[in-house]
Motif scaffolding. Structure first.
Motif, PDB file in Angstrom:
ATOM      1  N   PHE A 194      39.659  56.894  33.951  1.00  0.00           N
ATOM      2  CA  PHE A 194      40.921  56.157  33.915  1.00  0.00           C
ATOM      3  C   PHE A 194      41.386  55.815  35.328  1.00  0.00           C
ATOM      4  O   PHE A 194      41.779  54.676  35.611  1.00  0.00           O
ATOM      5  CB  PHE A 194      41.995  56.993  33.215  1.00  0.00           C
ATOM      6  CG  PHE A 194      43.364  56.381  33.275  1.00  0.00           C
ATOM      7  CD1 PHE A 194      43.734  55.376  32.397  1.00  0.00           C
ATOM      8  CD2 PHE A 194      44.292  56.809  34.223  1.00  0.00           C
ATOM      9  CE1 PHE A 194      44.997  54.799  32.467  1.00  0.00           C
ATOM     10  CE2 PHE A 194      45.548  56.239  34.303  1.00  0.00           C
ATOM     11  CZ  PHE A 194      45.905  55.233  33.414  1.00  0.00           C
ATOM     12  N   GLY A 195      41.348  56.793  36.236  1.00  0.00           N
ATOM     13  CA  GLY A 195      41.759  56.527  37.617  1.00  0.00           C
ATOM     14  C   GLY A 195      40.889  55.488  38.279  1.00  0.00           C
ATOM     15  O   GLY A 195      41.380  54.603  39.002  1.00  0.00           O
ATOM     16  N   TRP A 196      39.592  55.550  38.022  1.00  0.00           N
ATOM     17  CA  TRP A 196      38.625  54.588  38.570  1.00  0.00           C
ATOM     18  C   TRP A 196      38.938  53.180  38.084  1.00  0.00           C
ATOM     19  O   TRP A 196      39.050  52.234  38.872  1.00  0.00           O
ATOM     20  CB  TRP A 196      37.235  55.044  38.153  1.00  0.00           C
ATOM     21  CG  TRP A 196      36.088  54.179  38.577  1.00  0.00           C
ATOM     22  CD1 TRP A 196      36.095  53.195  39.515  1.00  0.00           C
ATOM     23  CD2 TRP A 196      34.750  54.252  38.085  1.00  0.00           C
ATOM     24  NE1 TRP A 196      34.842  52.630  39.639  1.00  0.00           N
ATOM     25  CE2 TRP A 196      34.000  53.271  38.766  1.00  0.00           C
ATOM     26  CE3 TRP A 196      34.108  55.048  37.141  1.00  0.00           C
ATOM     27  CZ2 TRP A 196      32.639  53.062  38.527  1.00  0.00           C
ATOM     28  CZ3 TRP A 196      32.757  54.838  36.904  1.00  0.00           C
ATOM     29  CH2 TRP A 196      32.042  53.861  37.588  1.00  0.00           C
ATOM     30  N   ALA A 197      39.112  53.038  36.775  1.00  0.00           N
ATOM     31  CA  ALA A 197      39.355  51.712  36.213  1.00  0.00           C
ATOM     32  C   ALA A 197      40.723  51.166  36.611  1.00  0.00           C
ATOM     33  O   ALA A 197      40.853  49.990  36.967  1.00  0.00           O
ATOM     34  CB  ALA A 197      39.230  51.773  34.687  1.00  0.00           C
ATOM     35  N   ALA A 198      41.754  52.000  36.548  1.00  0.00           N
ATOM     36  CA  ALA A 198      43.108  51.528  36.860  1.00  0.00           C
ATOM     37  C   ALA A 198      43.196  51.038  38.303  1.00  0.00           C
ATOM     38  O   ALA A 198      43.813  49.999  38.585  1.00  0.00           O
ATOM     39  CB  ALA A 198      44.121  52.642  36.613  1.00  0.00           C
ATOM     40  N   ALA A 199      42.564  51.761  39.229  1.00  0.00           N
ATOM     41  CA  ALA A 199      42.589  51.336  40.627  1.00  0.00           C
ATOM     42  C   ALA A 199      41.697  50.129  40.864  1.00  0.00           C
ATOM     43  O   ALA A 199      41.993  49.285  41.710  1.00  0.00           O
ATOM     44  CB  ALA A 199      42.156  52.494  41.529  1.00  0.00           C
ATOM     45  N   GLY A 200      40.610  50.030  40.101  1.00  0.00           N
ATOM     46  CA  GLY A 200      39.628  48.982  40.356  1.00  0.00           C
ATOM     47  C   GLY A 200      39.932  47.646  39.735  1.00  0.00           C
ATOM     48  O   GLY A 200      39.510  46.609  40.255  1.00  0.00           O
ATOM     49  N   ILE A 201      40.671  47.625  38.601  1.00  0.00           N
ATOM     50  CA  ILE A 201      40.935  46.355  37.911  1.00  0.00           C
ATOM     51  C   ILE A 201      42.430  46.102  37.755  1.00  0.00           C
ATOM     52  O   ILE A 201      42.840  45.346  36.866  1.00  0.00           O
ATOM     53  CB  ILE A 201      40.240  46.313  36.536  1.00  0.00           C
ATOM     54  CG1 ILE A 201      40.766  47.440  35.632  1.00  0.00           C
ATOM     55  CG2 ILE A 201      38.724  46.406  36.694  1.00  0.00           C
ATOM     56  CD1 ILE A 201      40.313  47.313  34.195  1.00  0.00           C
ATOM     57  N   HIS A 202      43.235  46.677  38.639  1.00  0.00           N
ATOM     58  CA  HIS A 202      44.678  46.467  38.553  1.00  0.00           C
ATOM     59  C   HIS A 202      45.056  45.001  38.694  1.00  0.00           C
ATOM     60  O   HIS A 202      46.118  44.573  38.259  1.00  0.00           O
ATOM     61  CB  HIS A 202      45.383  47.278  39.646  1.00  0.00           C
ATOM     62  CG  HIS A 202      45.061  46.811  41.029  1.00  0.00           C
ATOM     63  ND1 HIS A 202      43.955  47.247  41.735  1.00  0.00           N
ATOM     64  CD2 HIS A 202      45.685  45.913  41.842  1.00  0.00           C
ATOM     65  CE1 HIS A 202      43.924  46.664  42.909  1.00  0.00           C
ATOM     66  NE2 HIS A 202      44.950  45.844  43.005  1.00  0.00           N
ATOM     67  N   TRP A 203      44.156  44.204  39.292  1.00  0.00           N
ATOM     68  CA  TRP A 203      44.437  42.789  39.515  1.00  0.00           C
ATOM     69  C   TRP A 203      44.554  41.995  38.228  1.00  0.00           C
ATOM     70  O   TRP A 203      45.031  40.852  38.229  1.00  0.00           O
ATOM     71  CB  TRP A 203      43.354  42.175  40.409  1.00  0.00           C
ATOM     72  CG  TRP A 203      41.980  42.698  40.183  1.00  0.00           C
ATOM     73  CD1 TRP A 203      41.341  43.670  40.906  1.00  0.00           C
ATOM     74  CD2 TRP A 203      41.058  42.301  39.158  1.00  0.00           C
ATOM     75  NE1 TRP A 203      40.089  43.897  40.415  1.00  0.00           N
ATOM     76  CE2 TRP A 203      39.879  43.059  39.341  1.00  0.00           C
ATOM     77  CE3 TRP A 203      41.112  41.374  38.130  1.00  0.00           C
ATOM     78  CZ2 TRP A 203      38.774  42.934  38.499  1.00  0.00           C
ATOM     79  CZ3 TRP A 203      40.017  41.234  37.290  1.00  0.00           C
ATOM     80  CH2 TRP A 203      38.867  42.010  37.487  1.00  0.00           C
ATOM     81  N   LEU A 204      44.119  42.555  37.101  1.00  0.00           N
ATOM     82  CA  LEU A 204      44.322  41.868  35.824  1.00  0.00           C
ATOM     83  C   LEU A 204      45.812  41.675  35.528  1.00  0.00           C
ATOM     84  O   LEU A 204      46.187  40.755  34.799  1.00  0.00           O
ATOM     85  CB  LEU A 204      43.671  42.662  34.693  1.00  0.00           C
ATOM     86  CG  LEU A 204      42.136  42.608  34.632  1.00  0.00           C
ATOM     87  CD1 LEU A 204      41.615  43.604  33.619  1.00  0.00           C
ATOM     88  CD2 LEU A 204      41.672  41.200  34.301  1.00  0.00           C
TER      89      LEU A 204
END
Length: 511
Positions: free
Chosen positions: A61-71
């Motif tokens: 979750f931390g990986w994805a939230a930080a990595g695709i926050h630009w959505l």
């Protein structure tokens, strides 16, 4: 819950978020291995299966939230979605993506108990294999979302040499092997010599494979001009700006000849029948009289309700006909509407929400001695599909592409890390196929990438400019073009079978 336990769960989120720094634009690739080693070590230390899954999910979750926050930018700033709803949508997607890491750590904990697996078996056979398989599944389940797959962090660095052999998922498996070996080095009474051999051997093997030339130059180099219009997303479909955008691209295209001129995805955002009279005919005449080969991003319609996100090509050799490439791998919610989600697309106000898929195998565009195979925006995330097109053309007796061309418009994501992340994805495709990748984008990153994954030339993002370069095409088949993900799947399944076999042998010896 004990205080130290709560801190460990918080640490899982933070370590997962730190993993993003391993990818572009930060490129701290060893961090990907170190954070994964931390996850493996923590999942081993947990007492229950539920706890192992929770640690994995929080890391993912931390990986994805930080990595695709630009959505959030595309949904709120440009899509008109309320801020709270856009933030919730990103969080829900990150929560879903975290499930893959949770399944990895949870299933590994279950197999460790069921098979009474040793630390060596768990860290070198089970966890790396399950990690690679989970990322591969994420790449195709529900049409796939392989953004920030582990292997992309290694488009540079010691492991990049494995890319033409194993592809991006195989790179993730190799990185996970190194991560498991690093944990094994810290364990008491463990196979430290074997672990050290794995780390040194894989790093050295990656460096050595960089010197292997899987493909060779094809024909003579061509001159290319890659256009970057820098049309703000809020203006792209605006009636007030359409005419000026069309004229701007007309002027950029006809400014000077080149063997290949390419525009971004939907540089012309209108269907041909909606364009001013003679617009496409003027471009075709310029192509014919100047000897230029033009690829233009434009939507097309084959009938009522049948729209494609396409690229059309003009050249003197086509004798008045047009080359056509239709996007095959469509974006959920942006280009097709999953059943039951029409309300979401209506709220996003996305033009052309439902589109038709192109054929899986499409012909390349002839440019003098070279054959150029387009892919549109999101399509270059799916390396196995590009490899399959190259292999399919070869075995069908068609001319295989000697260079790849990505047409993109990711202005939807603003000035965010999405731009360098997408560039890194294109670098991986160049490595996997042993071919140059050209990128013509609306706001960035417009670039030329060499067959060894190096960005040789690029434009500054968010500028209106043209990238002029001379590019050499390449021919030949890398192992990844021939095998796709089959090699990675075979290796991971063999490792799991070997782990199971070791368990059976241990039980027999005990009896």
């Amino acid at each position: 819950m004990a205080a130290d336990s709560r801190w460990m769960l918080l640490a899982a989120v933070l370590v997962g978020a730190c993993n993003v720094a391993a990818f572009a634009p930060f490129d701290l690739w060893p961090l990907q291995i170190l954070t994964l080693a931390w996850l493996f070590r923590q999942s081993m230390r947990t007492a229950t299966l539920r706890r192992a899954m929770l640690v994995g999910w929080l890391y993912g979750f931390g990986w994805a939230a930080a990595g695709i926050h630009w959505l959030y930018i595309s949904m709120h700033t440009y899509g008109g979605m309320p801020a709270w709803m856009a933030a919730l949508a990103v969080a829900l997607l990150a929560a879903y993506l975290g499930l893959y890491a949770a399944l990895t750590t949870g299933l590994a904990a279950w197999l460790r108990r069921r098979w009474a697996a040793s630390d060596t078996t768990l860290l070198l056979l089970i966890l790396p294999s399950l990690w690679a398989l989970s990322e591969w599944i994420r790449g195709w389940l529900f049409t796939g979302f392989p953004w920030l797959t582990s292997g992309y962090a290694h488009s540079i660095g010691a492991l990049a040499g494995f890319a033409p052999v194993t592809g991006v998922y195989g790179l993730g498996w190799i990185a996970a092997l190194i991560a498991g070996a690093l944990v094994l080095l810290l364990r008491p009474a463990s196979s430290k010599k074997l672990a050290a051999l794995v780390v040194v051997g894989l790093l050295a093997g990656g460096w050595a494979l960089k010197s292997v030339q899987w493909t060779s130059p094809n024909g003579k180099p061509i001159s290319v001009r890659l256009l970057q219009g820098n049309i703000a997303q809020e203006m792209k479909f605006s009636n007030e700006a359409l005419l000026s955008s069309l004229m701007m691209y007309n002027d950029m295209i006809s400014a000077t000849p080149a063997d290949l001129i390419a525009t971004p995805e939907t540089a012309v955002p209108l269907l041909p029948q909606q364009l001013p009279p003679d617009y496409l005919e003027r471009l075709a005449r310029f192509s014919a009289t100047s000897g230029s080969h033009l690829i233009l991003g434009i939507p097309l319609s084959d009938g009522p309700g049948q729209y494609t996100n396409s690229a059309v090509g003009f050249s003197k050799e086509l004798n008045g006909k047009a080359y056509r490439y239709d996007k095959h791998h469509l974006v959920p919610f942006g280009e097709f509407v999953p059943p039951g989600f029409r309300w979401f697309v209506d709220m996003m106000h996305i033009p052309l929400g439902d589109m038709t898929r192109g054929a899986p195998l499409q012909a390349a565009f002839a440019v003098k001695d070279q054959w150029v195979l387009p892919n549109i925006c999101y399509e270059d995330l799916f390396g196995e599909e590009i490899a399959a097109q190259l292999a399919g053309a070869h075995f069908a007796g068609l001319p295989p592409a000697s260079m790849l061309l990505n047409l993109s418009n990711i202005a939807w994501f603003g000035n965010s890390i999405a731009l360098p992340q997408h560039l890194q994805i294109s670098q991986m495709r160049a490595l996997e196929t042993g071919r140059p990748m050209l990128r013509s984008t609306n706001t960035g990153a417009t670039a030329v990438i060499t067959p060894d994954g190096v960005v040789s030339e690029r434009l500054l993002p968010f500028t209106r400019n043209t990238l002029a370069a001379t590019v050499q095409g390449y021919q030949g088949l890398t192992p990844y073009i021939l095998l796709g993900n089959k090699l990675m799947l075979a290796l991971t399944l063999i490792m799991l079978a070997f782990a199971w076999r070791r368990q059976r042998q241990s039980r027999s010896s005990a009896h």
